[in-house]
Design an enzyme around this catalytic site. Structure first.
Site, PDB file in Angstrom:
ATOM      1  N   LYS A  89      20.904  49.147  24.487  1.00 56.48           N
ATOM      2  CA  LYS A  89      21.264  48.004  23.436  1.00 56.48           C
ATOM      3  C   LYS A  89      22.266  48.585  22.471  1.00 56.48           C
ATOM      4  CE  LYS A  89      17.115  45.248  23.794  1.00 56.48           C
ATOM      5  NZ  LYS A  89      15.855  44.804  23.308  1.00 56.48           N
ATOM      6  N   GLU A  90      22.716  47.852  21.615  1.00 51.20           N
ATOM      7  CA  GLU A  90      23.812  48.121  20.420  1.00 51.20           C
ATOM      8  C   GLU A  90      22.762  49.224  19.637  1.00 51.20           C
ATOM      9  OE1 GLU A  90      27.100  48.486  18.325  1.00 51.20           O
ATOM     10  OE2 GLU A  90      26.617  47.419  20.508  1.00 51.20           O
ATOM     11  N   LYS A 115      -2.077  48.256  35.536  1.00 50.70           N
ATOM     12  CA  LYS A 115      -2.544  49.649  35.278  1.00 50.70           C
ATOM     13  C   LYS A 115      -2.923  50.232  36.538  1.00 50.70           C
ATOM     14  CE  LYS A 115      -3.851  51.054  31.540  1.00 50.70           C
ATOM     15  NZ  LYS A 115      -4.614  51.103  30.146  1.00 50.70           N
ATOM     16  N   HIS A 129      13.314  47.309  31.978  1.00 50.96           N
ATOM     17  CA  HIS A 129      12.484  46.543  32.019  1.00 50.96           C
ATOM     18  C   HIS A 129      12.189  45.736  33.247  1.00 50.96           C
ATOM     19  CE1 HIS A 129      12.372  46.110  27.216  1.00 50.96           C
ATOM     20  NE2 HIS A 129      12.633  47.310  27.675  1.00 50.96           N
ATOM     21  N   GLU A 163       5.319  42.384  31.482  1.00 44.64           N
ATOM     22  CA  GLU A 163       6.646  43.131  31.307  1.00 44.64           C
ATOM     23  C   GLU A 163       6.172  44.795  31.514  1.00 44.64           C
ATOM     24  OE1 GLU A 163      10.257  43.336  28.266  1.00 44.64           O
ATOM     25  OE2 GLU A 163       8.051  44.134  27.459  1.00 44.64           O
ATOM     26  N   LYS A 169       7.808  34.442  17.797  1.00 41.43           N
ATOM     27  CA  LYS A 169       8.823  34.414  18.821  1.00 41.43           C
ATOM     28  C   LYS A 169       9.097  32.970  19.226  1.00 41.43           C
ATOM     29  CE  LYS A 169      10.201  37.473  22.721  1.00 41.43           C
ATOM     30  NZ  LYS A 169       9.630  38.516  23.590  1.00 41.43           N
ATOM     31  N   LYS A 183      -2.792  49.381  39.780  1.00 37.01           N
ATOM     32  CA  LYS A 183      -1.871  49.666  40.602  1.00 37.01           C
ATOM     33  C   LYS A 183      -0.941  51.049  40.469  1.00 37.01           C
ATOM     34  CE  LYS A 183      -2.093  45.977  43.410  1.00 37.01           C
ATOM     35  NZ  LYS A 183      -3.379  45.733  43.964  1.00 37.01           N
ATOM     36  N   LEU A 184      -0.391  51.026  39.493  1.00 38.33           N
ATOM     37  CA  LEU A 184       0.253  52.338  38.760  1.00 38.33           C
ATOM     38  C   LEU A 184      -0.425  53.623  38.925  1.00 38.33           C
ATOM     39  CD1 LEU A 184       2.153  50.768  35.719  1.00 38.33           C
ATOM     40  CD2 LEU A 184       3.198  51.527  37.816  1.00 38.33           C
TER      41      LEU A 184
END
Length: 191
Positions: free
Chosen positions: A103-104, A9, A111, A130, A44, A11-12
Site C-alpha cells: 500500500k502507499e 485457527k 490477505h 480474512e 465501515k 486448521k492452521l
C-alpha cells in the site's frame, strides 16, 4: 464469526504441527485473531454508503472475522498460502498481495478472504474470514504504524508518513536478507 475463527485457527494449528514434524520447524510463529467490534462494522458500512443491516454486513463486510498468521520468513507466507488455497476445507474468495504491491503507506501483508462453512442447528452457514499472512517484521511495522497513525494523540504529518514508508522499505530488505541467510544464500544472490 467466533466459530469461523475457531475453525480457521484449528486448521492452521494442525497444519503447523504437521509441518513441524515434517520439516523440523514451524512456519507459523504466532496466530492472532479478532472479531470486528460492532461500532467498527457500522462505521465501515456507512463509509461505503450502505444501510446498516445484517444482510449488508454479510454482503459487504468480509473482514468481520480476522486471523493474523505471523511467520518467520517470506517463503513461509507463500508456502502457507499455497497450502491454504489448495485446502478442501476452505474456498478462497479473494487474494490481495500487499507484499508484492505494498500500500502507499508501506503496509505489507498477504490477505486471503476465505469462505468458512460453519455447521449450526439450522444447517451450514458460510462466513468469510480474512487471513493476513505476514512476517514478524511486517507485523511489528503494521502495529507501530497503526499506533502512530490512529491511536496517538499527536499530529501525524506527511513527513511522518514518508518516514514510515522508508521504515517499511528497510524492513522489506531485512526480510529478504533474513530469508537469504536462512537459505544459505550469499549477498550475490540479489546482484
Amino acid at each position: 464469526y467466533t466459530c469461523a475463527i475457531r475453525e480457521v485457527k484449528t486448521k492452521l494449528e494442525v497444519l503447523n504441527d504437521e509441518l513441524s514434524i515434517k520439516n523440523q520447524r514451524n512456519p507459523i510463529e504466532m496466530i492472532k485473531s479478532r472479531v470486528k467490534k460492532p461500532i467498527s462494522i457500522v462505521e465501515k458500512l456507512k463509509r461505503r454508503g450502505f444501510e446498516v443491516t445484517i444482510d449488508n454486513i454479510y454482503a459487504h463486510i468480509q473482514d468481520v472475522a480476522g486471523v493474523r498468521v505471523i511467520c518467520n520468513y517470506l517463503d513461509d507466507i507463500y508456502y502457507l498460502r499455497s497450502l491454504l488455497t489448495r485446502s478442501e476445507s476452505f474456498k478462497v474468495l479473494r487474494e490481495v498481495d500487499y507484499i508484492q504491491q505494498p500500500k502507499e503507506s508501506g503496509y505489507r501483508s498477504l490477505h486471503l478472504i476465505i469462505d468458512v462453512p460453519i455447521v449450526i442447528s439450522e444447517g451450514t452457514l458460510h462466513l468469510p474470514v480474512e487471513i493476513q499472512l505476514r512476517t514478524i517484521a511486517m507485523d511489528m511495522w503494521a502495529s507501530l504504524e497503526h499506533e502512530l497513525r490512529y491511536k496517538s494523540q499527536r499530529d501525524f504529518s506527511p513527513s511522518d508518513a514518508a518516514r514510515l514508508r522508508l521504515c517499511s522499505d528497510a524492513i522489506s530488505e531485512i526480510d529478504r536478507e533474513m530469508q537469504d541467510i536462512y537459505q544459505g544464500r550469499g549477498p550475490e544472490y540479489h546482484a
